[in-house]
Enzyme design. Structure first.
Site, PDB file in Angstrom:
ATOM      1  CB  CYS A  95      -1.426  -0.188   1.057  1.00  0.00           C
ATOM      2  SG  CYS A  95      -2.269  -1.633   0.967  1.00  0.00           S
ATOM      3  CE1 TYR A 153      -4.338   0.612   0.403  1.00  0.00           C
ATOM      4  CE2 TYR A 153      -6.333   1.500   0.750  1.00  0.00           C
ATOM      5  CZ  TYR A 153      -5.384   0.161   0.705  1.00  0.00           C
ATOM      6  OH  TYR A 153      -5.842  -1.077   0.825  1.00  0.00           O
ATOM      7  CD1 TRP A 195      -5.886   1.060   4.080  1.00  0.00           C
ATOM      8  CD2 TRP A 195      -3.452   1.076   3.975  1.00  0.00           C
ATOM      9  NE1 TRP A 195      -4.899  -0.205   4.658  1.00  0.00           N
ATOM     10  CE2 TRP A 195      -4.098  -0.644   4.779  1.00  0.00           C
ATOM     11  CE3 TRP A 195      -1.962   0.802   4.916  1.00  0.00           C
ATOM     12  CZ2 TRP A 195      -3.187  -1.459   5.291  1.00  0.00           C
ATOM     13  CZ3 TRP A 195      -0.999  -0.432   5.171  1.00  0.00           C
ATOM     14  CH2 TRP A 195      -1.763  -1.988   5.230  1.00  0.00           C
ATOM     15  CE1 TYR A 245      -7.878  -2.276  -1.998  1.00  0.00           C
ATOM     16  CE2 TYR A 245      -8.020  -4.315  -0.569  1.00  0.00           C
ATOM     17  CZ  TYR A 245      -7.797  -3.205  -0.879  1.00  0.00           C
ATOM     18  OH  TYR A 245      -7.370  -2.083  -0.108  1.00  0.00           O
ATOM     19  CG  HIS A 246      -4.859  -5.080  -3.518  1.00  0.00           C
ATOM     20  ND1 HIS A 246      -5.254  -6.069  -2.149  1.00  0.00           N
ATOM     21  CD2 HIS A 246      -4.651  -3.968  -2.631  1.00  0.00           C
ATOM     22  CE1 HIS A 246      -4.787  -5.067  -1.271  1.00  0.00           C
ATOM     23  NE2 HIS A 246      -4.862  -4.133  -1.726  1.00  0.00           N
ATOM     24  CG  HIS A 259      -3.910   0.067  -3.865  1.00  0.00           C
ATOM     25  ND1 HIS A 259      -2.780  -0.513  -3.711  1.00  0.00           N
ATOM     26  CD2 HIS A 259      -4.788  -0.337  -3.134  1.00  0.00           C
ATOM     27  CE1 HIS A 259      -2.392  -0.829  -2.764  1.00  0.00           C
ATOM     28  NE2 HIS A 259      -3.809  -1.147  -2.466  1.00  0.00           N
TER      29      HIS A 259
END
Length: 849
Positions: free
Chosen positions: A447, A491, A509, A706-707, A792
């Site tokens: 992240c 993030y 995050w 996601y990811h 992301h």
């Protein structure tokens, strides 16, 4: 009793087939209870090699992060029954026990197929071939390494499919597996086959010429069809075995009307017509068709189709044996059925034999579509799925035709602040992947923020180790530590500035909620400078979870004089100055766009950006189909305007600008939920700035939500991969595939003739330089596309810069690099030449600044 308990534990373990499952408490029990045979040397070691020391206990999840949803715990595709299957192998061990290929199908993880090692080991590669004795749709091979010992774990692999066991064609999947004992799911595009062959070309730890497998399973149709496009339904009609009329118009035509709020429904008044029910589509002409998609009703649950078959006909009276069959889950997500073979037919019949929830004798359908194999020249072409030894959550394209990827401290999971990161390098020329754990920087880079620096190095900041910063140098292949940030973050967003410094903003995050104002890193001094005049507050969305989600994944576009336009995901746009203490100034809104978290922005031309997708909150709300252009060329306030809508609502999608200025979009969900594959958009789209419209491309094989990541490659193709990273779940996707856009392809899938840059491109050039470039054939334009780093759904590094071009002689062109580093940022670029048909050359690398 102890031995019985251990075997019970192992039998329970074998039932889990989700990617990367690790049951560490169970492993500790087994390590204590099950004796292991230890051999004196690696050269003589066989299936009894002892396990290494156990890994430490998995750290708890990162602060505030919820567990993967229930829908992530089971694979979307069913595990196929192994009844009647047989297996053969290139070789197997007999002298030291029964290690025949049948052992990989016996349901006992304590037995195994092992290549021959006595009296002399058979050299790699080794193969095991499974005969299903019937043709079924297959979408993945699940490989369970041996339960005890480490020798023979598969490293590099290839998977081939065959209808008759003699013609195998090209591999449908290749890749490299991590050297551990977790169960591996090796995905590929769903296809009908009778024979499946797994080839091991290396042993994961390079310990010797061995291959082994405790268990092999196969997954069936995941309900997401690949390499197809929807057929236009103009003029089609539908008939049904029965339909409801007394309670409204629920005729079969409702399943073709394009309105998901209307539906075909079987008759239920005054008396329900018993199952089975069928609906037959008449396409009015014979067409090639290879898949059916079914959208359940949006209101209510009754009539969702459970068990089904699909048959086809050329005359409407004589129907084939089923080309697809299965059972759909009892939920409201769209379903699919991949045919075991492509057929030419006029009529396609869907027959429902059960209601999904067994609520009654009903059937219904909101929409039914049919798909055909994609035309490469119109819809592009997907390459094989390539397996990685980790989930590629973040990627950066490097000079030397390589791509860097990383996940977290774990290959398939994250959590805590462990101080190391799993990384991998993919050689784009050969497809080979090498894995490395990076410990020396003390940085778990999950992240993070990322930026490609002026000299081509990759700066990675924050994440699980929220204050750390690390730098990867592609010239040396080494990671080094940079100074810690002033503000701990995860993030966050980053971009390189026109000055060559790097700017970072947001990131609640990790490292605490709120207060994540801007700061700048100087490569000259190696230090961070806080920008007290750039608070994060005015750049945040109105997410209901506050700063923890509201300041994530910002869209940043660097411009002249060290300035940055923050153009999302908040609906508010802001100009940011990074001089001195910095400043932030409101610049209006993105037309009528609401907040668009987990959407993205792409610079497709000088001072022109496309923003698309996203949602008003990070998760658990509907995503949008909207897209907007943002033009900075007016000299003042950015001008935003709505452009054509996406065909699919998307959040968690990735977007890539191509050499011709079009933008390709991959993956995402219509209802974003981290770690889930539900509501996935499987059809990529390409936006054309000339028309403002999106065009659907060939469907992909694996969900990318996601990811996940996407990157333009130096040959003009696009890598799309990743998704998941949730440990004990079925939605980890440690793989990727390369998409070849239509501009490179003929209708038969062969590559179009490309122009070639033959000379005149230096390794380095300053802004404002005039280059004299030669090509082998006539071209009409040159363009620079900056090398990107994605994570992301965000890639603030990529931008396209078309160059002023003047032909000076046959095959010779004077090309001018923009003088303003706010237009052509410093760093690594792909230089493409394009001909009159829009076909790009392979890129030559040019470093600016």
């Amino acid at each position: 009793m102890i031995r019985g308990f251990a075997l019970w534990c192992l039998s329970r373990w074998s039932r889990f087939r989700s990617r990367g499952l690790i049951l560490l408490p169970l492993a500790a029990v087994l390590a204590a209870l099950v004796p292991l045979l230890v051999f004196g040397g690696r050269a003589s070691a066989g299936p009894g090699q002892a396990l290494p020391a156990a890994d430490p206990t998995v750290p708890p999840p990162a602060p505030h992060h919820h567990a993967a949803p229930a829908v992530a715990m089971e694979p979307a595709a069913p595990t196929l029954s192994r009844d009647g299957w047989t297996a053969t192998a290139s070789d197997h061990e007999t002298a030291k026990g029964d290690h025949s290929p049948a052992r990989a199908l016996d349901g006992d993880p304590n037995t195994l197929w092992h290549s021959q090692w006595t009296p002399t080991a058979t050299p790699l590669p080794h193969t095991i071939t499974i005969d299903l004795h019937r043709t079924v749709v297959v979408s993945a091979l699940v490989y369970q390494p041996r339960a005890t010992g480490i020798n023979g774990r598969i490293g590099e692999y290839a998977i081939h499919l065959s209808a008759e066991g003699t013609a195998w064609g090209e591999a449908v999947a290749t890749g490299t597996l991590a050297d551990d004992n977790t169960v591996k799911t090796l995905s590929f595009a769903p296809k009908g086959a009778r024979y499946i062959r797994l080839t091991a070309t290396t042993e994961a730890g390079n310990r010797g010429p061995w291959t082994s497998a405790a268990e092999i399973n196969l997954l069936g149709d995941p309900g997401t069809t690949a390499a197809v496009v929807d057929l236009p339904r103009d003029g089609w009609t539908a008939t049904a075995s029965d339909h409801e009329t007394a309670k409204g118009d629920h005729s079969p035509a409702r399943a073709l009307d394009g309105d998901p709020n209307t539906l075909w429904h079987s008759k239920w008044t005054p008396t329900a017509t018993p199952l089975p029910h069928s609906i037959t589509i008449d396409m009015k002409a014979a067409r090639r068709v290879s898949a059916l998609s079914y959208e359940p009703r949006r209101t209510g649950v009754n009539g969702r189709i459970g068990a089904y078959t699909v048959t086809t006909s050329t005359n409407g009276t004589s129907f084939s044996t089923p080309v697809a069959s299965g059972t759909w889950k009892d939920d409201d997500t769209p379903k699919g059925a991949t045919f075991t073979r492509t057929v030419t037919a006029r009529y396609v019949r869907l027959t429902a034999t059960t209601e999904a929830g067994s609520r009654g004798p009903w059937s219904s359908a909101a929409e039914i579509r049919l798909s055909a194999p994609a035309d490469p020249a119109a819809h592009g072409l997907w390459g094989k799925v390539t397996g990685f030894p980790l989930v590629p959550v973040a990627t950066a394209v490097l000079p030397g035709n390589k791509m860097l990827a990383w996940s977290a401290y774990g290959a398939d999971r994250f959590g805590g602040s462990n101080g190391y990161t799993q990384t991998a390098i993919m050689d784009l020329a050969t497809g080979r992947i090498t894995q490395r754990r990076v410990d020396n920087t003390g940085h778990d880079m999950f992240c993070p923020g990322t930026a490609i620096l002026k000299d081509g190095r990759v700066l990675v900041t924050g994440g699980s180790n929220a204050q750390r910063a690390s730098v990867y140098d592609p010239a040396t292949g080494e990671w080094t530590s940079a100074a810690d940030m002033n503000i701990a973050r995860g993030y966050q967003a980053m971009t390189l500035l026109s000055t060559g410094d790097a700017f970072v903003l947001g990131g609640s995050w990790s490292g605490g909620n709120g207060g994540k104002g801007g700061e700048v890193w100087s490569p000259a001094s190696g230090t961070w400078r806080k920008l007290d005049g750039v608070p994060v507050t005015t750049t945040m969305t109105a997410d209901p979870r506050g700063p923890y989600r509201a300041d994530n994944h910002q869209w940043l576009h660097a411009t002249s004089n060290g300035r940055v336009l923050q153009l999302g995901p908040s609906k508010q746009i802001n100009w940011i100055s990074t001089s001195g203490n910095g400043s932030i100034t409101a610049a209006g809104t993105r037309a009528d766009s609401p907040d668009a978290m987990n959407g993205n922005a792409v610079a497709y031309d000088i001072g022109k950006l496309l923003t698309l997708g996203g949602a008003t909150a990070y998760e658990n709300v509907k995503a949008t189909r909207r897209a907007y252009t943002v033009d900075l060329n007016g000299g003042g306030k950015p001008v935003s305007a709505r452009t054509g809508d996406l065909a699919h609502a998307r959040a968690f999608a990735n977007s890539v600008v191509m050499p011709d200025g079009k933008v390709a979009v991959f993956g995402g969900q219509s209802y974003p939920v981290p770690f889930s594959d539900a509501t996935s958009a499987m059809t990529p789209e390409i936006w054309d700035p000339a028309t403002g419209r999106f065009t659907r491309m060939a469907a992909m094989a694996v969900p990318r939500n996601y990811h996940s990541v996407a990157n333009l490659l130096p040959d003009g193709r696009i890598f799309s991969g990743g998704g998941g990273l949730c440990g004990a779940c079925a939605t980890n996707h440690p793989d990727g595939a390369i998409f070849t856009p239509p501009y490179l392809l003929n209708s038969d899938g062969t590559e179009r003739t490309r122009p070639q840059i033959t000379g005149g491109v230096p390794a380095h050039a300053a802004n404002g330089t005039k280059l004299t470039i030669t090509t082998d054939t006539a071209v009409t334009s040159f363009t620079l596309v900056r090398s990107g780093a994605a994570t992301h759904s965000t890639d603030n590094d990529q931008r396209r810069v078309p160059l002023t071009t003047r032909q000076t002689n046959t095959g010779t062109y004077e090309v001018t690099v923009p003088a303003d580093p706010g237009i052509a940022l410093p760093g690594t670029y792909f230089l493409f030449a394009l001909n009159a048909q829009g076909v790009p050359s392979k890129a030559t690398i040019l470093n600016l600044g």
